[in-house]
Design a protein around this motif. Structure first.
Motif, PDB file in Angstrom:
ATOM      1  N   TYR A  42       0.835  -1.199   0.000  1.00 35.95           N
ATOM      2  CA  TYR A  42       0.000   0.000   0.000  1.00 35.95           C
ATOM      3  C   TYR A  42       0.876   1.257   0.000  1.00 35.95           C
ATOM      4  N   ASP A  64     -16.043   8.711   5.572  1.00 38.05           N
ATOM      5  CA  ASP A  64     -14.593   8.882   5.532  1.00 38.05           C
ATOM      6  C   ASP A  64     -14.230  10.015   4.569  1.00 38.05           C
ATOM      7  N   ASP A 114      -9.237   0.379   2.044  1.00 34.32           N
ATOM      8  CA  ASP A 114      -8.203   1.366   1.722  1.00 34.32           C
ATOM      9  C   ASP A 114      -7.582   1.108   0.361  1.00 34.32           C
TER      10      ASP A 114
END
Length: 562
Positions: A419, A483, A450
């Motif tokens: 990531y 978010d 994510d």
């Protein structure tokens, strides 16, 4: 006349050349010292056996000790040979060594222990029981300890448990509380919880000591009886109110029950050591009690030098929590190289140095950690990852990518590292590499929120495969509807699709929820494209205050002001 004739004969004899000196043989010159070959040299066999043990080659060690035992009159050599024979399951060698050991004068209790071990190794429960009964009947002060060693090392744990219940009964156990507690603990370890409870309760009733109350409390807690456990620990503390170990155990039980404040108050009373301070700090941190942490920091600063020395890492953490970075660095510097927190202290120091603007020093320290922990993968990964994340913070994406790649060589396909490297690639404009990392991450963790958001945003930002970007970001929005980062991705996707009003509305909400520089840059560009240049400029000004060197802002302004 005879003498004269002799001399004459010598005179008439032919002359011979002789050396000037004649070597006279020394008395030891003809002596031959007979040395035994290695197979008959007890010292050689013992040395070879010990060398094999250093290589953890038990089979070779057993063979060497078997030979040494036959050559030596030392009962300890025979004892070692017997133990190794049992360890490698060589019944013949073990029996031979036991016979030799007995001949050389083995203590009855020790010999019974070894014979019981051999019997259990063979699966002969009847012989094992006979030897164990003999062992505990010797009255040897270590008999019950030896009894426990036999059972804990048995290959067949169920068989060992049956022998424990049959032989270690309240009527047979000695007048020593430690033996009762050891048998109870062994029973629990062997899966005989009811037996362990029975012996613990009986020990408590017989000895009424702090340690028996404490162990019975632990058994009750494990059985789910928290109230009973708490009552017994109170009795234990009444017996030994100054015992640090008892207070730690009781506080741990209170903490598990959710009574963090009560646990903290209990530990604050009475003598202190590094363990009590560490638990008190953990309890206060769990409660997010800043005042308690500050008070604890002050108290610990005035503790004894020994406690301060062993608590240097904790002191550094407490200083950091109060934003006393200089003090934290000083405490971390006092953490010794052999301290279990040595790596963590250096890692925290590097992060503090970076926040102080000492970037070169921070990276230099992390580089030292990368060299020092080459043979420890977990620490090495953390050192490279910290380096990479600091470079990301500096917007030095090339070095961030390189550091993440080093970390991935240590731990391939680690989701967090993939990531991070994907973000570095994306920020550097290397879209294909970023997409590859995010896709690999989604193979490892399908549906990861994510990763879905990051891949969707990367595609949207590159203005390619917008349908796939919409699918990915929609998945992320469904999982985390509030978010701001995901809202930013959705708003930017709408901008790429030409839906300026929806983009502005979404981005404005994200900007109000969290003043993030990148969100502000996106909102400003959308407002500019809508013709609201004055509003856009106000947002850009706010972004400049948040992050004066923001690269995205600089690039956006160049694009809007060609």
């Amino acid at each position: 006349m005879m003498l004269a004739l002799g001399l004459a004969a010598c005179a008439d004899a032919p002359r011979r050349s002789t050396p000037e000196t004649i070597a006279t043989p020394q008395p030891l010159a003809q002596l031959t010292v007979v040395t035994p070959d290695a197979d008959h040299d007890v010292l050689a066999q013992l040395l070879a056996g010990e060398m094999a043990l250093t290589r953890t080659d038990l089979k070779a060690a057993s063979a060497h000790y078997d030979k040494a035992m036959a050559l030596s009159n030392d009962p300890q050599v025979a004892e070692r040979a017997a133990g190794l024979g049992i360890a490698v399951h060589d019944d013949v060698a073990a029996e031979r060594a036991l016979q030799r050991w007995q001949t050389l004068g083995a203590k009855p209790a020790a010999l019974a222990q070894a014979r019981a071990q051999l019997a259990l190794d063979r699966g002969d429960a009847a012989e094992a029981r006979r030897q164990l009964e003999f062992l505990i009947g010797t009255g040897d002060k270590d008999a019950w300890r030896q009894f426990g060693r036999v059972l804990v090392g048995a290959r067949d744990q169920a068989q060992a448990a049956r022998l424990l219940e049959a032989l270690a009964t309240p009527s047979r156990l000695p007048g020593d509380a430690h033996a009762w507690l050891a048998m109870s603990e062994l029973g629990d370890r062997l899966g005989r919880h009811a037996y362990a409870m029975q012996i613990a309760d009986a020990a408590m009733q017989r000895f009424k000591s702090a340690e028996t109350y404490a162990w019975a409390a632990q058994m009750k807690f494990k059985d789910g009886d928290r109230d009973g456990a708490r009552a017994l620990l109170q009795k234990a503390l009444a017996k030994e109110p100054q015992s640090i170990q008892l207070r730690l155990a009781y506080a741990g039980m209170l903490g598990q029950a959710g009574d963090y404040a009560g646990a903290g108050r209990l530990l604050a009373r009475g003598p202190q050591n590094a363990d009590t301070y560490a638990m008190r700090a953990g309890l206060a941190a769990h409660e997010q009690d800043g005042k308690a942490l500050a008070a604890l920091y002050r108290e610990l600063q005035h503790a004894s030098p020994e406690i301060r020395e062993s608590s240097a890492y904790l002191l550094g953490q407490l200083a950091e929590m109060q934003h006393r970075e200089a003090e934290a660095l000083a405490w971390y510097d006092q953490v010794g190289d052999t301290d279990e927190h040595a790596f963590d202290a250096d890692l925290r120091s590097a992060l503090i140095l970076h926040t102080q603007g000492k970037r070169a020093e921070a990276h230099e320290l992390l580089g030292q950690l990368q060299l020092a922990y080459l043979d420890q993968p977990e620490q090495l990964r953390q050192a490279w990852q910290a380096d990479a994340e600091l470079y990301l913070r500096e917007q030095n994406y090339a070095k961030a990518e390189a550091a993440f790649s080093h970390a991935l060589q240590v731990v391939p396909n680690d989701p967090g590292l993939l990531y991070g490297r994907g973000l570095a690639y994306a920020e550097a404009g290397q879209v294909d590499q970023a997409v590859q990392d995010f896709q690999q991450l989604l193979k490892i963790k399908p549906g990861d929120v994510d990763a879905s958001n990051a891949l969707g945003y990367t595609l949207a930002d590159a203005n390619r495969d917008l349908a796939e970007a919409e699918r990915l970001i929609s998945t992320a929005r469904a999982a985390k509807p509030n978010d701001p980062a995901i809202a930013d991705s959705w708003g930017w996707l709408q901008y790429r699709k030409g839906n300026l009003e929806q983009a502005a509305q979404t981005l404005r909400g994200a900007w109000l929820a969290r003043k993030d520089a990148d969100v502000g840059v996106h909102l400003g560009e959308v407002l500019w494209k809508q013709g609201h240049q004055r509003d856009a400029q106000r947002v850009f000004d706010e972004v400049r205050k948040l992050d004066p060197h923001n690269v995205a802002l600089q690039e956006t302004l160049k694009r809007l002001h060609p």
